[in-house]
Enzyme design. Structure first.
Site, PDB file in Angstrom:
ATOM      1  CG  ASP A  97       6.655   0.474  -7.933  1.00  0.00           C
ATOM      2  OD1 ASP A  97       5.871   0.712  -7.254  1.00  0.00           O
ATOM      3  OD2 ASP A  97       7.299  -0.418  -7.638  1.00  0.00           O
ATOM      4  CG  HIS A 121       2.251   6.796  -4.248  1.00  0.00           C
ATOM      5  ND1 HIS A 121       2.723   7.009  -2.898  1.00  0.00           N
ATOM      6  CD2 HIS A 121       2.315   5.307  -4.596  1.00  0.00           C
ATOM      7  CE1 HIS A 121       2.472   5.913  -2.265  1.00  0.00           C
ATOM      8  NE2 HIS A 121       2.372   4.759  -3.010  1.00  0.00           N
ATOM      9  CG  HIS A 163       5.331  15.386   1.654  1.00  0.00           C
ATOM     10  ND1 HIS A 163       6.086  14.215   1.488  1.00  0.00           N
ATOM     11  CD2 HIS A 163       4.398  15.269   2.747  1.00  0.00           C
ATOM     12  CE1 HIS A 163       5.653  13.434   2.598  1.00  0.00           C
ATOM     13  NE2 HIS A 163       4.836  14.123   3.329  1.00  0.00           N
ATOM     14  CG  HIS A 177       0.643   1.786  -7.153  1.00  0.00           C
ATOM     15  ND1 HIS A 177       1.895   1.285  -7.146  1.00  0.00           N
ATOM     16  CD2 HIS A 177       0.262   2.131  -5.842  1.00  0.00           C
ATOM     17  CE1 HIS A 177       2.347   1.231  -5.769  1.00  0.00           C
ATOM     18  NE2 HIS A 177       1.234   2.017  -5.042  1.00  0.00           N
ATOM     19  CG  ASN A 207      -2.147   0.603  -2.239  1.00  0.00           C
ATOM     20  OD1 ASN A 207      -2.956   0.265  -2.765  1.00  0.00           O
ATOM     21  ND2 ASN A 207      -1.020   0.297  -2.411  1.00  0.00           N
TER      22      ASN A 207
HETATM   23  P1  AMP Z   1       2.670   2.050  -1.581  1.00  0.00           P
HETATM   24  O1  AMP Z   1       3.007   0.855  -1.010  1.00  0.00           O
HETATM   25  O2  AMP Z   1       1.369   2.045  -2.200  1.00  0.00           O
HETATM   26  O3  AMP Z   1       2.976   3.158  -0.767  1.00  0.00           O
HETATM   27  O4  AMP Z   1       3.665   2.162  -2.884  1.00  0.00           O
HETATM   28  C1  AMP Z   1       5.187   2.400  -2.527  1.00  0.00           C
HETATM   29  C2  AMP Z   1       5.434   1.817  -3.975  1.00  0.00           C
HETATM   30  O5  AMP Z   1       6.796   2.614  -4.157  1.00  0.00           O
HETATM   31  C3  AMP Z   1       5.967   0.459  -4.061  1.00  0.00           C
HETATM   32  O6  AMP Z   1       5.392  -0.068  -4.983  1.00  0.00           O
HETATM   33  C4  AMP Z   1       7.241   0.269  -4.048  1.00  0.00           C
HETATM   34  O7  AMP Z   1       7.966  -0.677  -4.841  1.00  0.00           O
HETATM   35  C5  AMP Z   1       7.787   2.037  -4.727  1.00  0.00           C
HETATM   36  N1  AMP Z   1       9.002   2.363  -4.552  1.00  0.00           N
HETATM   37  C6  AMP Z   1       9.589   2.311  -3.313  1.00  0.00           C
HETATM   38  N2  AMP Z   1      10.779   3.089  -3.359  1.00  0.00           N
HETATM   39  C7  AMP Z   1      10.977   3.462  -4.507  1.00  0.00           C
HETATM   40  C8  AMP Z   1      12.039   4.052  -5.602  1.00  0.00           C
HETATM   41  N3  AMP Z   1      13.248   4.295  -5.022  1.00  0.00           N
HETATM   42  N4  AMP Z   1      11.873   4.102  -6.835  1.00  0.00           N
HETATM   43  C9  AMP Z   1      10.747   3.469  -7.495  1.00  0.00           C
HETATM   44  N5  AMP Z   1       9.890   3.046  -6.580  1.00  0.00           N
HETATM   45  C10 AMP Z   1       9.782   2.876  -5.342  1.00  0.00           C
HETATM   46 ZN    ZN Z   2       7.268  13.523   0.029  1.00  0.00          ZN
END
Ligand code: AMP
Ligand code: ZN
Length: 112
Positions: free
Chosen positions: A29, A98, A45, A100, A85
């Site tokens: 992340d 995704h 997707h 975490h 989330n």
């Molecule tokens: P969510 O808020 O649960 O949708 O999580 C999205 C996550 O993606 C967040 O923790 C961001 O820090 C992470 N994120 C967004 N863009 C990138 C990226 N380019 N590379 C790695 N992580 C990312």
């Molecule tokens: Zn996508």
């Protein structure tokens, strides 16, 4: 489609890729919230588990099983947390399913 995770999966946007197979990638992340904070991202997707098909469910089971096999090499041997989330109340910011994966240290007992 303007999806940051689809772009990462296609290699159009750089990421710190830790693992890839036909079904998923695991990346770091970009804004870590624990000592180890990874994202498990299925390649297909769809927005969330609310939108998943039967085939997606099969694939997801394979992804989670593989994660179980990778824990030691990902530095998660002491335990970890998986969270996804969903939607506005869940504070989902990227509308591509995704998970975490948080660990590498003792996490807070509070999850909400
Ligand atoms: P969510 O808020 O649960 O949708 O999580 C999205 C996550 O993606 C967040 O923790 C961001 O820090 C992470 N994120 C967004 N863009 C990138 C990226 N380019 N590379 C790695 N992580 C990312
Ligand atoms: Zn996508």
């Amino acid at each position: 489609m303007d999806c940051i995770f689809c772009k990462i999966i296609k290699g159009e946007v750089p990421s710190s890729l830790l693992y890839e197979d036909e079904y998923m990638i695991i990346i770091k992340d970009i804004s870590p919230q624990a000592d180890k904070h990874y994202l498990l991202i299925p390649k297909r997707h769809y927005q969330s588990i609310v939108h998943m098909s039967g085939y997606d469910a099969f694939v997801l089971a394979k992804c989670l099983r593989k994660l179980g096999e990778l824990t030691e090499e990902l530095g998660l041997g002491g335990g970890f947390r998986i969270a996804s989330n969903v939607g506005e109340n869940g504070c989902q910011s990227v509308p591509h399913l995704h998970f975490h994966i948080l660990g590498g240290e003792k996490l807070s007992e509070k999850m909400g």
